[in-house]
Motif scaffolding. Structure first.
Motif, PDB file in Angstrom:
ATOM      1  N   VAL A 157      37.225 -61.587  31.429  1.00 55.50           N
ATOM      2  CA  VAL A 157      37.537 -60.156  31.554  1.00 55.50           C
ATOM      3  C   VAL A 157      36.711 -59.415  30.500  1.00 55.50           C
ATOM      4  O   VAL A 157      36.699 -59.805  29.326  1.00 55.50           O
ATOM      5  CB  VAL A 157      39.039 -59.902  31.337  1.00 55.50           C
ATOM      6  N   ALA A 158      36.012 -58.359  30.923  1.00 55.29           N
ATOM      7  CA  ALA A 158      34.975 -57.816  30.038  1.00 55.29           C
ATOM      8  C   ALA A 158      35.055 -56.322  29.771  1.00 55.29           C
ATOM      9  O   ALA A 158      34.315 -55.817  28.929  1.00 55.29           O
ATOM     10  CB  ALA A 158      33.598 -58.153  30.624  1.00 55.29           C
ATOM     11  N   ASP A 159      35.920 -55.596  30.488  1.00 51.28           N
ATOM     12  CA  ASP A 159      35.933 -54.154  30.186  1.00 51.28           C
ATOM     13  C   ASP A 159      37.347 -53.575  30.188  1.00 51.28           C
ATOM     14  O   ASP A 159      38.316 -54.240  30.535  1.00 51.28           O
ATOM     15  CB  ASP A 159      34.978 -53.374  31.107  1.00 51.28           C
ATOM     16  N   ALA A 160      37.428 -52.307  29.787  1.00 51.93           N
ATOM     17  CA  ALA A 160      38.728 -51.654  29.593  1.00 51.93           C
ATOM     18  C   ALA A 160      39.516 -51.598  30.901  1.00 51.93           C
ATOM     19  O   ALA A 160      40.721 -51.854  30.930  1.00 51.93           O
ATOM     20  CB  ALA A 160      38.516 -50.239  29.053  1.00 51.93           C
ATOM     21  N   HIS A 184      31.827 -60.822  24.736  1.00 52.91           N
ATOM     22  CA  HIS A 184      32.372 -59.510  25.083  1.00 52.91           C
ATOM     23  C   HIS A 184      33.248 -58.940  23.966  1.00 52.91           C
ATOM     24  O   HIS A 184      33.504 -57.727  23.942  1.00 52.91           O
ATOM     25  CB  HIS A 184      33.147 -59.591  26.407  1.00 52.91           C
ATOM     26  N   LEU A 185      33.691 -59.789  23.060  1.00 54.76           N
ATOM     27  CA  LEU A 185      34.461 -59.298  21.907  1.00 54.76           C
ATOM     28  C   LEU A 185      33.562 -58.834  20.757  1.00 54.76           C
ATOM     29  O   LEU A 185      33.948 -57.975  19.976  1.00 54.76           O
ATOM     30  CB  LEU A 185      35.396 -60.400  21.391  1.00 54.76           C
ATOM     31  N   PHE A 186      32.384 -59.461  20.646  1.00 52.47           N
ATOM     32  CA  PHE A 186      31.555 -59.197  19.463  1.00 52.47           C
ATOM     33  C   PHE A 186      30.261 -58.444  19.753  1.00 52.47           C
ATOM     34  O   PHE A 186      29.591 -58.006  18.828  1.00 52.47           O
ATOM     35  CB  PHE A 186      31.232 -60.514  18.739  1.00 52.47           C
ATOM     36  N   LEU A 187      29.869 -58.329  21.032  1.00 52.63           N
ATOM     37  CA  LEU A 187      28.628 -57.611  21.383  1.00 52.63           C
ATOM     38  C   LEU A 187      28.956 -56.509  22.390  1.00 52.63           C
ATOM     39  O   LEU A 187      29.927 -56.607  23.138  1.00 52.63           O
ATOM     40  CB  LEU A 187      27.610 -58.559  22.032  1.00 52.63           C
ATOM     41  N   THR A 206      30.758 -51.191  26.962  1.00 53.35           N
ATOM     42  CA  THR A 206      30.529 -50.144  25.960  1.00 53.35           C
ATOM     43  C   THR A 206      31.351 -50.488  24.716  1.00 53.35           C
ATOM     44  O   THR A 206      32.240 -51.338  24.765  1.00 53.35           O
ATOM     45  CB  THR A 206      31.020 -48.788  26.500  1.00 53.35           C
ATOM     46  N   PRO A 207      31.084 -49.806  23.607  1.00 51.34           N
ATOM     47  CA  PRO A 207      31.946 -50.012  22.429  1.00 51.34           C
ATOM     48  C   PRO A 207      33.427 -49.772  22.760  1.00 51.34           C
ATOM     49  O   PRO A 207      34.299 -50.468  22.237  1.00 51.34           O
ATOM     50  CB  PRO A 207      31.401 -48.996  21.423  1.00 51.34           C
ATOM     51  N   ASP A 208      33.715 -48.822  23.665  1.00 53.94           N
ATOM     52  CA  ASP A 208      35.120 -48.588  24.046  1.00 53.94           C
ATOM     53  C   ASP A 208      35.707 -49.775  24.814  1.00 53.94           C
ATOM     54  O   ASP A 208      36.870 -50.121  24.643  1.00 53.94           O
ATOM     55  CB  ASP A 208      35.243 -47.327  24.915  1.00 53.94           C
ATOM     56  N   ASP A 209      34.889 -50.386  25.673  1.00 52.28           N
ATOM     57  CA  ASP A 209      35.355 -51.582  26.392  1.00 52.28           C
ATOM     58  C   ASP A 209      35.714 -52.684  25.395  1.00 52.28           C
ATOM     59  O   ASP A 209      36.733 -53.356  25.508  1.00 52.28           O
ATOM     60  CB  ASP A 209      34.266 -52.104  27.343  1.00 52.28           C
ATOM     61  N   GLU A 215      42.263 -54.486  21.598  1.00 54.15           N
ATOM     62  CA  GLU A 215      43.597 -53.859  21.617  1.00 54.15           C
ATOM     63  C   GLU A 215      44.554 -54.577  22.559  1.00 54.15           C
ATOM     64  O   GLU A 215      45.764 -54.435  22.445  1.00 54.15           O
ATOM     65  CB  GLU A 215      43.481 -52.377  22.017  1.00 54.15           C
ATOM     66  N   HIS A 216      44.001 -55.346  23.506  1.00 51.26           N
ATOM     67  CA  HIS A 216      44.845 -56.085  24.454  1.00 51.26           C
ATOM     68  C   HIS A 216      44.896 -57.577  24.132  1.00 51.26           C
ATOM     69  O   HIS A 216      45.072 -58.406  25.029  1.00 51.26           O
ATOM     70  CB  HIS A 216      44.337 -55.895  25.889  1.00 51.26           C
ATOM     71  N   LEU A 217      44.751 -57.917  22.883  1.00 47.70           N
ATOM     72  CA  LEU A 217      44.752 -59.330  22.495  1.00 47.70           C
ATOM     73  C   LEU A 217      45.973 -60.068  23.064  1.00 47.70           C
ATOM     74  O   LEU A 217      45.882 -61.222  23.479  1.00 47.70           O
ATOM     75  CB  LEU A 217      44.754 -59.419  20.962  1.00 47.70           C
TER      76      LEU A 217
END
Ligand code: NCD
Ligand code: ZN
Length: 355
Positions: A157-160, A184-187, A206-209, A215-217
């Motif tokens: 899973v890669a985006d918001a 996807h967590l670090f780049l 994006t940085p927001d993603d 935030e959804h850890l």
């Protein structure tokens, strides 16, 4: 030096390239990378050449894995256009069924929703269906699975938007699990990698993603590398294939996040050991573990054991080094040296294999 012992770490999503892509990775080089990265078990995807979609191709892949693997392994079967139903007979010998509903490397993509449903219906309910789907296809496959009570595992899973879809399904009580990759967590899209090297599926967000994933850890069941090795010549060539190697960098990056306070060691153990073994029904063994030096400070090397010969994290400063991996009581990796030879790894579903 401060050594912490972790239980055997499981990466539920890797691409070893045999058969058909030995110049990118082999079972021997890929599992050497797994050991150097602190993993004792890897689950390998079926988009090889030929793809693993029936008994004959499973036998070929299983024989190559058994001969080459230096750590324990499982093999996914691929959902194809013509194998829904038939492939279920092989379920107990596999790590799970992989369904590619999104753009990918290889020719396993399924774009017919009737075929998606046929696979969701036919695959044994107690075995894992792992799904590559993004955006509207993720929404659709969640609805299809939910309507028949079929549990699914969502890959990388890669985006918001997609993490919110999984969170909402969990809130409704659906049996859905998911994994997120370290890249996807670090780049993100702002990381300067060069166009060919930045190619990966799902694409970097994006940085927001990226923030949304952190935030959804609590929604993230597993970390998984999606170790997808391609050669540097291919990545820098005219038609760069998507994928990053990831086995050797995941743990140092996550241990650095622990040092920085955004994660705990328990979070890592939960997502690289506890949940993977629960979701995939994998054996756990108290004689299998990984030791890390949580104090070691260094920069990630430009390349390591993986034949791909590159990493998107080269020169990244990290804190946390793998010092030893022990598998079933035997030292498999120690102080920078791969000790376990090819053929020492076991198929975690071996009991299901016809011998
Ligand atoms: C994967 C590969 O190279 O096999 N590439 C990737 O970008 N993740 C394919 C995949 O996992 O979709
Ligand atoms: Zn993958």
């Amino acid at each position: 030096m401060s050594i912490v012992r972790l239980p055997g770490l499981i990466d539920v999503h890797v691409h070893m390239r045999q058969p058909g892509g030995d110049h990118k990775e082999t079972w021997s080089t890929g599992t050497a990378a797994a050991l150097a990265g602190g993993f004792s078990t890897v689950l390998a995807m079926p988009n090889t050449t030929p793809a693993v979609v029936d008994e004959a191709s499973l036998e070929i892949a299983a024989d190559l894995a058994a001969a080459g693997a230096r750590c324990d392994f499982g093999l996914y079967l691929g959902a194809g256009h013509g194998n829904a139903g038939a492939v279920g007979a092989l379920a107990s010998r596999s790590a799970g069924l992989k369904m590619y509903l999104g753009q990918t490397f290889g020719d396993l993509r399924l774009d017919d929703q009737a075929v998606w449903s046929a696979h969701l219906d036919a695959w044994p309910e107690n075995e894992v269906v792992a799904i590559h789907a993004e955006g509207s296809s993720l929404q659709t496959v969640i609805s299809l699975a939910e309507s028949i009570g079929r549990p699914i595992h969502v890959c990388h899973v890669a985006d918001a938007n997609d993490i919110s879809l999984v969170a909402a399904a969990k809130d409704r009580g659906m049996r859905i699990t998911c994994e997120v990759t370290p890249h996807h967590l670090f780049l993100d899209v702002t990381t300067p990698l060069g166009s060919g090297r930045a190619e990966v599926r799902p694409r970097l967000g994006t940085p927001d993603d990226r923030r949304a994933l952190w935030e959804h850890l609590d929604v993230i069941d597993c970390f998984a590398t999606d170790h997808a090795p391609h050669s540097l010549a291919e990545k820098d060539g005219l038609d760069p294939p998507p994928g990053f190697p990831g086995l050797e960098t995941a743990l140092p990056l996550l241990l650095t996040a622990v040092h920085e306070g955004s994660l705990t060691i328990g979070d890592i153990v939960e997502r690289f050991h506890v949940r993977p073994s629960e979701i995939f029904g994998l054996p756990t063994d108290t004689d299998t573990w990984t030791e890390v030096d949580v104090d070691a400070e260094y920069q990630i090397a430009a390349s390591g054991e993986s034949r791909s010969g590159w990493t998107p994290f080269a020169a990244t400063p990290v804190r946390g080094r793998v010092v030893r991996v022990v598998i079933r009581g035997e030292v498999a990796y120690e102080q920078g040296k791969v000790v376990a030879g090819p053929g020492t790894g076991r198929d975690v579903r071996m009991e299901g294999r016809a011998i």
